[in-house]
Write a protein that holds these residues in place. Sequence first.
Motif, PDB file in Angstrom:
ATOM      1  N   LEU A 167       0.826  -1.213   0.000  1.00 25.49           N
ATOM      2  CA  LEU A 167       0.000   0.000   0.000  1.00 25.49           C
ATOM      3  C   LEU A 167       0.859   1.262   0.000  1.00 25.49           C
ATOM      4  CD1 LEU A 167      -2.849   1.307   0.278  1.00 25.49           C
ATOM      5  CD2 LEU A 167      -2.516   1.159   2.752  1.00 25.49           C
ATOM      6  N   ARG A 168       1.961   1.244   0.704  1.00 26.31           N
ATOM      7  CA  ARG A 168       2.834   2.425   0.784  1.00 26.31           C
ATOM      8  C   ARG A 168       3.404   2.834  -0.569  1.00 26.31           C
ATOM      9  NH1 ARG A 168       5.043  -0.437   5.511  1.00 26.31           N
ATOM     10  NH2 ARG A 168       3.744   0.209   7.244  1.00 26.31           N
ATOM     11  N   TYR A 169       3.450   1.907  -1.514  1.00 20.84           N
ATOM     12  CA  TYR A 169       3.975   2.200  -2.847  1.00 20.84           C
ATOM     13  C   TYR A 169       2.893   2.659  -3.827  1.00 20.84           C
ATOM     14  CZ  TYR A 169       8.514   0.273  -1.610  1.00 20.84           C
ATOM     15  OH  TYR A 169       9.736   0.063  -1.029  1.00 20.84           O
ATOM     16  N   LEU A 170       1.629   2.515  -3.476  1.00 19.24           N
ATOM     17  CA  LEU A 170       0.563   2.872  -4.412  1.00 19.24           C
ATOM     18  C   LEU A 170       0.532   4.359  -4.778  1.00 19.24           C
ATOM     19  CD1 LEU A 170      -2.430   0.566  -3.405  1.00 19.24           C
ATOM     20  CD2 LEU A 170      -0.645   0.209  -5.115  1.00 19.24           C
ATOM     21  N   PRO A 171       0.857   5.289  -3.875  1.00 17.49           N
ATOM     22  CA  PRO A 171       0.847   6.704  -4.275  1.00 17.49           C
ATOM     23  C   PRO A 171       1.994   7.083  -5.215  1.00 17.49           C
ATOM     24  CG  PRO A 171       0.688   6.501  -1.889  1.00 17.49           C
ATOM     25  CD  PRO A 171       1.017   5.153  -2.432  1.00 17.49           C
ATOM     26  N   THR A 172       2.963   6.212  -5.373  1.00  9.32           N
ATOM     27  CA  THR A 172       4.110   6.510  -6.237  1.00  9.32           C
ATOM     28  C   THR A 172       3.766   6.212  -7.688  1.00  9.32           C
ATOM     29  OG1 THR A 172       5.072   4.305  -6.154  1.00  9.32           O
ATOM     30  CG2 THR A 172       5.644   5.803  -4.356  1.00  9.32           C
ATOM     31  N   ASN A 173       4.658   6.569  -8.571  1.00  7.56           N
ATOM     32  CA  ASN A 173       4.491   6.265  -9.989  1.00  7.56           C
ATOM     33  C   ASN A 173       5.128   4.937 -10.371  1.00  7.56           C
ATOM     34  OD1 ASN A 173       3.037   8.589 -10.637  1.00  7.56           O
ATOM     35  ND2 ASN A 173       4.910   9.795 -10.829  1.00  7.56           N
ATOM     36  N   LEU A 174       5.515   4.145  -9.385  1.00 13.52           N
ATOM     37  CA  LEU A 174       6.146   2.864  -9.670  1.00 13.52           C
ATOM     38  C   LEU A 174       5.121   1.877 -10.236  1.00 13.52           C
ATOM     39  CD1 LEU A 174       8.384   2.333  -6.501  1.00 13.52           C
ATOM     40  CD2 LEU A 174       9.084   3.111  -8.764  1.00 13.52           C
ATOM     41  N   THR A 175       5.547   1.089 -11.195  1.00 12.67           N
ATOM     42  CA  THR A 175       4.699   0.053 -11.759  1.00 12.67           C
ATOM     43  C   THR A 175       4.701  -1.154 -10.813  1.00 12.67           C
ATOM     44  OG1 THR A 175       6.522  -0.986 -12.953  1.00 12.67           O
ATOM     45  CG2 THR A 175       5.294   0.771 -14.110  1.00 12.67           C
ATOM     46  N   ARG A 176       3.833  -2.096 -11.076  1.00 13.46           N
ATOM     47  CA  ARG A 176       3.788  -3.296 -10.242  1.00 13.46           C
ATOM     48  C   ARG A 176       5.107  -4.067 -10.272  1.00 13.46           C
ATOM     49  NH1 ARG A 176      -2.374  -5.511 -10.160  1.00 13.46           N
ATOM     50  NH2 ARG A 176      -3.340  -3.473  -9.878  1.00 13.46           N
ATOM     51  N   PRO A 177       5.740  -4.248 -11.446  1.00 11.11           N
ATOM     52  CA  PRO A 177       7.054  -4.917 -11.440  1.00 11.11           C
ATOM     53  C   PRO A 177       8.109  -4.143 -10.635  1.00 11.11           C
ATOM     54  CG  PRO A 177       6.128  -4.965 -13.644  1.00 11.11           C
ATOM     55  CD  PRO A 177       5.257  -4.070 -12.826  1.00 11.11           C
ATOM     56  N   GLU A 178       8.051  -2.819 -10.686  1.00  9.76           N
ATOM     57  CA  GLU A 178       9.007  -2.016  -9.927  1.00  9.76           C
ATOM     58  C   GLU A 178       8.756  -2.145  -8.420  1.00  9.76           C
ATOM     59  OE1 GLU A 178       9.963   1.517 -13.172  1.00  9.76           O
ATOM     60  OE2 GLU A 178       8.167   1.694 -11.907  1.00  9.76           O
ATOM     61  N   ILE A 179       7.485  -2.186  -8.024  1.00 11.77           N
ATOM     62  CA  ILE A 179       7.155  -2.388  -6.608  1.00 11.77           C
ATOM     63  C   ILE A 179       7.668  -3.760  -6.166  1.00 11.77           C
ATOM     64  CG2 ILE A 179       5.262  -2.684  -4.947  1.00 11.77           C
ATOM     65  CD1 ILE A 179       3.663  -0.636  -6.633  1.00 11.77           C
ATOM     66  N   ALA A 180       7.453  -4.774  -6.991  1.00 17.45           N
ATOM     67  CA  ALA A 180       7.928  -6.121  -6.671  1.00 17.45           C
ATOM     68  C   ALA A 180       9.441  -6.131  -6.474  1.00 17.45           C
ATOM     69  CB  ALA A 180       7.520  -7.090  -7.780  1.00 17.45           C
ATOM     70  N   SER A 181      10.144  -5.432  -7.336  1.00 22.24           N
ATOM     71  CA  SER A 181      11.596  -5.358  -7.230  1.00 22.24           C
ATOM     72  C   SER A 181      12.021  -4.662  -5.943  1.00 22.24           C
ATOM     73  CB  SER A 181      12.153  -4.613  -8.441  1.00 22.24           C
ATOM     74  OG  SER A 181      13.540  -4.463  -8.336  1.00 22.24           O
ATOM     75  N   GLU A 182      11.344  -3.596  -5.588  1.00 17.04           N
ATOM     76  CA  GLU A 182      11.664  -2.862  -4.356  1.00 17.04           C
ATOM     77  C   GLU A 182      11.450  -3.727  -3.113  1.00 17.04           C
ATOM     78  OE1 GLU A 182      12.623   0.482  -3.610  1.00 17.04           O
ATOM     79  OE2 GLU A 182      13.205   0.547  -5.723  1.00 17.04           O
ATOM     80  N   LEU A 183      10.407  -4.555  -3.153  1.00 12.84           N
ATOM     81  CA  LEU A 183      10.058  -5.375  -1.983  1.00 12.84           C
ATOM     82  C   LEU A 183      10.678  -6.778  -2.024  1.00 12.84           C
ATOM     83  CD1 LEU A 183       6.284  -4.413  -1.655  1.00 12.84           C
ATOM     84  CD2 LEU A 183       8.192  -3.638  -0.232  1.00 12.84           C
ATOM     85  N   TYR A 184      11.403  -7.085  -3.094  1.00 12.13           N
ATOM     86  CA  TYR A 184      12.016  -8.400  -3.266  1.00 12.13           C
ATOM     87  C   TYR A 184      10.988  -9.530  -3.222  1.00 12.13           C
ATOM     88  CZ  TYR A 184      16.225  -5.716  -2.435  1.00 12.13           C
ATOM     89  OH  TYR A 184      17.220  -4.767  -2.509  1.00 12.13           O
ATOM     90  N   VAL A 185       9.874  -9.312  -3.935  1.00 14.14           N
ATOM     91  CA  VAL A 185       8.835 -10.335  -4.074  1.00 14.14           C
ATOM     92  C   VAL A 185       8.481 -10.438  -5.551  1.00 14.14           C
ATOM     93  CG1 VAL A 185       7.887  -9.977  -1.755  1.00 14.14           C
ATOM     94  CG2 VAL A 185       6.943  -8.694  -3.681  1.00 14.14           C
ATOM     95  N   SER A 186       7.665 -11.417  -5.908  1.00 12.65           N
ATOM     96  CA  SER A 186       7.267 -11.576  -7.306  1.00 12.65           C
ATOM     97  C   SER A 186       6.165 -10.591  -7.673  1.00 12.65           C
ATOM     98  CB  SER A 186       6.786 -13.005  -7.569  1.00 12.65           C
ATOM     99  OG  SER A 186       5.509 -13.192  -7.013  1.00 12.65           O
ATOM    100  N   VAL A 187       6.018 -10.360  -8.954  1.00 17.52           N
ATOM    101  CA  VAL A 187       4.941  -9.495  -9.449  1.00 17.52           C
ATOM    102  C   VAL A 187       3.592 -10.104  -9.089  1.00 17.52           C
ATOM    103  CG1 VAL A 187       3.885  -8.480 -11.508  1.00 17.52           C
ATOM    104  CG2 VAL A 187       6.360  -8.581 -11.306  1.00 17.52           C
ATOM    105  N   ASN A 188       3.489 -11.431  -9.126  1.00 24.05           N
ATOM    106  CA  ASN A 188       2.232 -12.088  -8.746  1.00 24.05           C
ATOM    107  C   ASN A 188       1.869 -11.810  -7.296  1.00 24.05           C
ATOM    108  OD1 ASN A 188       1.792 -13.205 -11.266  1.00 24.05           O
ATOM    109  ND2 ASN A 188       2.889 -15.088 -10.786  1.00 24.05           N
ATOM    110  N   THR A 189       2.859 -11.769  -6.433  1.00 22.77           N
ATOM    111  CA  THR A 189       2.611 -11.452  -5.024  1.00 22.77           C
ATOM    112  C   THR A 189       2.084 -10.031  -4.891  1.00 22.77           C
ATOM    113  OG1 THR A 189       4.317 -12.996  -4.303  1.00 22.77           O
ATOM    114  CG2 THR A 189       3.690 -11.261  -2.745  1.00 22.77           C
ATOM    115  N   VAL A 190       2.701  -9.099  -5.597  1.00 25.91           N
ATOM    116  CA  VAL A 190       2.238  -7.707  -5.570  1.00 25.91           C
ATOM    117  C   VAL A 190       0.808  -7.625  -6.109  1.00 25.91           C
ATOM    118  CG1 VAL A 190       2.592  -5.393  -6.540  1.00 25.91           C
ATOM    119  CG2 VAL A 190       4.537  -6.705  -5.686  1.00 25.91           C
TER     120      VAL A 190
END
Length: 120
Positions: free
Chosen positions: A62-85
């Motif tokens: 949720l903390r990444y939703l206000p950013t312009n990061l895409t789902r793959p970028e959020i996954a990379s930041e959190l070290y999880v898969s895109v499916n998890t995001v």
Amino acid sequence: MMLPFLTIGSLRLMGELPPHDTAHRALLIEARELLGGSPNGSVRREWAGPAEPLSPSELRVLRYLPTNLTRPEIASELYVSVNTVNTHIRNIYAKLGAHARSSAVERSRGLKLLAADRSR
């Protein structure tokens, strides 16, 4: 997509289906509102917040939703898969009754799950 619900008397039937028994809770809420009912079948009132609290993992996403990061970028930041995001975002939307990233962010700010927007 809502046409089948609107053409038959489905409000009573939808009232009998517990919202937690489906992964499409947000869709059920929207259909009830279009039919003139509220999510819980009583008089329509202001949304008070999620019935089920967000998990720690969902709050991290949720903390990444206000950013312009895409789902793959959020996954990379959190070290999880895109499916998890994707799963966490789907759960966040359902719990907040949101249909889009912007409405999820707005509701989260209203519930003080996210800091207020400082750009305004």
